[in-house]
Design an enzyme around this catalytic site. Structure first.
Site, mmCIF file in Angstrom:
data_model
loop_
_atom_site.group_PDB
_atom_site.id
_atom_site.type_symbol
_atom_site.label_atom_id
_atom_site.label_comp_id
_atom_site.label_asym_id
_atom_site.label_seq_id
_atom_site.Cartn_x
_atom_site.Cartn_y
_atom_site.Cartn_z
ATOM 1 N N GLY A 61 53.052 39.877 51.709
ATOM 2 C CA GLY A 61 51.794 38.943 51.450
ATOM 3 C C GLY A 61 51.340 39.217 49.962
ATOM 4 O O GLY A 61 51.651 39.710 49.177
ATOM 5 N N SER A 62 49.841 38.850 49.828
ATOM 6 C CA SER A 62 49.082 39.012 48.729
ATOM 7 C C SER A 62 48.820 40.156 47.920
ATOM 8 O O SER A 62 48.811 41.331 48.894
ATOM 9 C CB SER A 62 47.838 38.114 49.052
ATOM 10 O OG SER A 62 46.765 38.140 48.122
ATOM 11 N N THR A 63 48.792 40.318 46.888
ATOM 12 C CA THR A 63 48.326 41.594 46.096
ATOM 13 C C THR A 63 47.011 41.864 46.671
ATOM 14 O O THR A 63 46.674 43.022 46.300
ATOM 15 C CB THR A 63 48.255 41.089 44.562
ATOM 16 O OG1 THR A 63 47.504 40.251 44.389
ATOM 17 C CG2 THR A 63 49.935 41.015 44.301
ATOM 18 N N VAL A 64 46.199 40.963 47.245
ATOM 19 C CA VAL A 64 44.855 41.413 47.603
ATOM 20 C C VAL A 64 44.858 42.566 48.522
ATOM 21 O O VAL A 64 43.936 43.149 48.956
ATOM 22 C CB VAL A 64 44.114 40.231 47.800
ATOM 23 C CG1 VAL A 64 42.712 40.508 48.473
ATOM 24 C CG2 VAL A 64 43.824 39.289 46.725
ATOM 25 N N GLY A 65 46.091 42.612 49.397
ATOM 26 C CA GLY A 65 46.166 43.579 50.537
ATOM 27 C C GLY A 65 45.970 44.886 50.039
ATOM 28 O O GLY A 65 45.378 45.687 50.964
#
Length: 132
Positions: A61-65
């Site tokens: 998933g997202s780099t915001v993880g």
């Protein structure tokens, strides 16, 4: 029993194992306020990562993880340590900025070797885990 691996983030922590054969998306998959896995259909759905040695193949998933992992730490609900089969940058950066001991590439597959509830010590500095 000791198993050697590869250092991702230094430090030492001990806790009960929480094991998943599923990759984890921290953004949208784990509630940063509570530490509960909220991704529907995930093997860990409804379980809490707080204080555990979280063992999973890797992130997705997202780099915001990375920042969700950091939020977990700031909110006091982060895992004590993490073990991946093969870490990818999102989870690795999250562990590093949060100071969560982390290792990967163990000599044995941790998802198959370690069971839920086993007491695991992660020595991220040495790249070693101990099962007791």
């Amino acid at each position: 029993m000791q198993i050697k691996g590869h250092r991702i983030c230094g430090g030492r922590a001990t806790g009960p194992a929480l094991v998943s054969k599923d990759a984890i998306s921290f953004l949208g998959g784990v509630d940063p306020g509570t530490g509960t896995v909220i991704e529907k259909g995930h093997a860990l759905y409804g379980k809490n990562v707080k204080g555990t040695v979280l063992i999973f193949p890797g992130g997705k998933g997202s780099t915001v993880g990375s920042y969700v992992i950091y939020q977990l730490m700031k909110n006091g609900v982060a895992p004590a340590a993490m073990i991946n089969i093969k870490a990818e940058p999102i989870v690795a950066v999250g562990a590093i900025i949060s100071g969560i001991p982390m290792v990967d590439r163990l000599e044995q597959n941790p998802v198959e070797t370690i069971k839920d509830g086993d007491t695991v010590t992660v020595d991220g500095t040495a790249g070693i885990i101990e099962l007791s």
